[in-house]
Design a protein around this motif. Structure first.
Motif, short mmCIF file in Angstrom:
data_model
loop_
_atom_site.label_atom_id
_atom_site.label_comp_id
_atom_site.label_asym_id
_atom_site.label_seq_id
_atom_site.Cartn_x
_atom_site.Cartn_y
_atom_site.Cartn_z
N ILE A 149 9.60 12.40 97.24
CA ILE A 149 9.37 13.69 97.88
C ILE A 149 10.69 14.23 98.41
CG2 ILE A 149 8.15 14.91 99.73
CD1 ILE A 149 6.05 12.63 99.62
N VAL A 150 10.98 15.48 98.06
CA VAL A 150 12.19 16.15 98.55
C VAL A 150 11.77 17.24 99.53
CG1 VAL A 150 14.23 17.49 97.91
CG2 VAL A 150 13.37 15.71 96.37
N HIS A 151 12.40 17.23 100.71
CA HIS A 151 12.09 18.21 101.75
C HIS A 151 13.33 19.08 101.99
CE1 HIS A 151 10.09 20.01 105.14
NE2 HIS A 151 11.05 19.63 105.97
N VAL A 152 13.17 20.40 101.85
CA VAL A 152 14.27 21.35 102.03
C VAL A 152 14.06 22.07 103.36
CG1 VAL A 152 15.48 23.35 101.10
CG2 VAL A 152 14.49 21.65 99.54
N VAL A 153 15.06 22.02 104.22
CA VAL A 153 14.98 22.67 105.53
C VAL A 153 15.75 23.99 105.45
CG1 VAL A 153 15.48 22.45 108.00
CG2 VAL A 153 14.86 20.42 106.66
N GLY A 154 15.02 25.10 105.53
CA GLY A 154 15.64 26.42 105.46
C GLY A 154 15.32 27.13 104.15
N THR A 155 15.15 28.44 104.25
CA THR A 155 14.78 29.24 103.07
C THR A 155 15.72 30.42 102.88
OG1 THR A 155 13.21 30.56 104.37
CG2 THR A 155 12.34 28.60 103.26
N GLY A 156 17.00 30.21 103.18
CA GLY A 156 17.99 31.29 103.06
C GLY A 156 18.58 31.36 101.67
N THR A 157 19.84 31.77 101.58
CA THR A 157 20.46 32.05 100.28
C THR A 157 20.66 30.80 99.43
OG1 THR A 157 22.67 31.93 101.27
CG2 THR A 157 21.64 34.10 101.16
N ILE A 158 20.69 29.62 100.04
CA ILE A 158 20.71 28.37 99.27
C ILE A 158 19.32 27.76 99.22
CG2 ILE A 158 21.59 26.01 99.17
CD1 ILE A 158 24.21 26.99 100.31
N GLY A 159 18.63 27.74 100.35
CA GLY A 159 17.34 27.06 100.43
C GLY A 159 16.29 27.63 99.49
N GLU A 160 16.15 28.95 99.46
CA GLU A 160 15.09 29.54 98.64
C GLU A 160 15.25 29.25 97.15
OE1 GLU A 160 13.08 33.86 97.49
OE2 GLU A 160 14.85 33.79 98.76
N PRO A 161 16.43 29.55 96.54
CA PRO A 161 16.55 29.21 95.11
C PRO A 161 16.49 27.72 94.84
CG PRO A 161 18.65 29.96 95.99
CD PRO A 161 17.63 30.24 97.05
N LEU A 162 16.98 26.91 95.78
CA LEU A 162 16.94 25.46 95.60
C LEU A 162 15.50 24.97 95.54
CD1 LEU A 162 18.31 22.71 95.43
CD2 LEU A 162 18.51 22.72 97.92
N ILE A 163 14.66 25.46 96.43
CA ILE A 163 13.24 25.09 96.42
C ILE A 163 12.61 25.49 95.09
CG2 ILE A 163 10.98 25.50 97.49
CD1 ILE A 163 12.64 26.11 100.12
N GLY A 164 12.90 26.71 94.65
CA GLY A 164 12.34 27.19 93.38
C GLY A 164 12.76 26.35 92.20
N ILE A 165 14.05 26.02 92.12
CA ILE A 165 14.55 25.21 91.00
C ILE A 165 13.95 23.81 91.04
CG2 ILE A 165 16.61 24.15 89.99
CD1 ILE A 165 18.18 26.62 90.95
N LEU A 166 13.88 23.21 92.22
CA LEU A 166 13.30 21.87 92.33
C LEU A 166 11.84 21.86 91.89
CD1 LEU A 166 14.81 20.70 95.75
CD2 LEU A 166 15.42 19.87 93.48
N CYS A 167 11.10 22.91 92.25
CA CYS A 167 9.70 23.00 91.82
C CYS A 167 9.59 23.14 90.30
CB CYS A 167 9.00 24.17 92.50
SG CYS A 167 8.64 23.92 94.26
#
Length: 354
Positions: A5-23
């Motif tokens: 399980i990967v947990h991303v803290v923050g949904t800004g200019t790095i967090g949001e695309p990172l979450i999307g790519i990981l998904c």
């Protein structure tokens, strides 16, 4: 078998695309589940959060803000500490020293449960500095905390490594850089500057943090380099631009420089001289609209003076190169013996020419 399980803290200019790519890439990367943390409930951000959840990411919030999120129609599944405790890797994408604060407040309590923790940018003291393709070989099982260096530091380090050090570890005499930074991301409404605005040289030996962090990155490889950077912001939202000047011991030429650049598959060359054209290519052809290359070098700008002084301009794929390093480090924590093969699933999103 333990879930990865990967947990991303923050949904800004790095967090949001990172979450999307990981998904989108989780099956290729060996990830079972992606969770993410949002600090404050906001109706402005609700569409973004809704879409990340539709991609399969699961939301965590602070325990005392559960009702705030429910009031705007969002259903968090975890508190922040619940999400941390059940995770294999934590990627902190919060800005401005928050990563250091979160390490002290939360992460250090869970070092027996979580395999690895990452922070973004100039979070000095969070952990060993890391950039994909630069110091992978010095990252070991004891490095539970890693600092993913900033996007311009990635760019500088890649140029130094490719043009200065690939010939010989002592080939680089010195490196000078001017980071011509965008005002803000196109997603941001604050921080825009009306005219070119210079940064002070906060460090007497290194200038701005970009060279200082690059020096720190190479120190993990027992190299002490002579680098200096200056920086300014200009009134654009497209891409950072870096002017570089590298002095080397071995005689070189423009043809040899271009050969070295072409040989590195994390470097893209371009005939475009305007950042908007490169930005547009990334938006249309990149992964989640991002270029994952470390740098995009303007081919016609390369100049070699006297056989030993290399100059030129390049564009920084901000967010993209940091995202690449974040994914690489994450997959390494999860799959230390097969991470190279798993990361190869991202190869289609590297470009040799733009």
């Amino acid at each position: 078998m333990e879930r990865k399980i990967v947990h991303v803290v923050g949904t800004g200019t790095i967090g949001e695309p990172l979450i999307g790519i990981l998904c989108e890439q989780k099956s290729n990367l060996g990830i079972d589940e992606v969770t993410f943390h949002k600090h404050s409930a906001s109706t402005i951000d609700k569409p973004k959060i809704d879409n990340l959840m539709k991609k399969g990411a699961r939301l965590s919030v602070l325990e005392d803000r559960m009702d705030d999120f429910k009031a705007i129609g969002l259903e968090p599944e975890f508190t922040l500490e619940e999400a941390i405790a059940r995770s294999s890797v934590i990627i902190d994408c919060t800005p401005g020293g928050s990563g250091i604060a979160n390490k002290a407040q939360y992460y250090e309590k869970y070092t027996d449960k979580v395999k690895g923790f990452l922070a973004q940018g100039s979070e000095n003291g969070f952990g060993k500095k890391y950039a994909r393709g630069i110091n992978d070989h010095v990252i070991n099982s004891d490095d539970q905390f890693l600092q993913i260096v900033s996007c311009n530091t990635h760019n500088i380090a890649c140029l130094v490594n490719t043009l200065g050090l690939s010939i010989a570890p002592d080939n680089l005499v010195d490196g000078r850089f001017v980071c011509i930074r965008r005002s803000n991301d196109i997603s941001q409404t604050g921080g825009y500057v009306p005219a070119p605005t210079v940064n002070v040289h906060a460090h007497q030996d290194y200038g701005t943090h970009h060279a200082e962090d690059a020096v720190g990155l190479f120190k993990t490889m027992n190299l002490d380099l002579n680098l200096f950077s200056s920086a300014l912001k200009i009134n654009t939202q497209y891409m950072h631009t870096v002017w570089f000047n590298l002095k080397v011991k071995e005689t070189t030429s423009k043809e040899k420089v271009l050969e070295l650049l072409n040989h590195n598959d994390r470097i893209a060359l371009t005939e475009h001289r305007s950042s908007n054209a490169v930005f547009s290519f990334g938006r249309d052809q990149g992964q989640y609209g991002r270029l994952l290359n470390q740098t995009v070098v303007v081919e016609d700008s390369i100049n070699v003076k006297g056989g030993h002084e290399i100059s030129g301009f390049c564009f920084t794929p901000q967010d993209g190169n940091s995202i690449l390093s974040s994914i690489a480090a994450t997959v390494r924590f999860l799959n230390p013996h097969s991470y190279q093969d798993k990361i190869s699933s991202l190869n289609p999103f590297f470009f040799q020419r733009i």
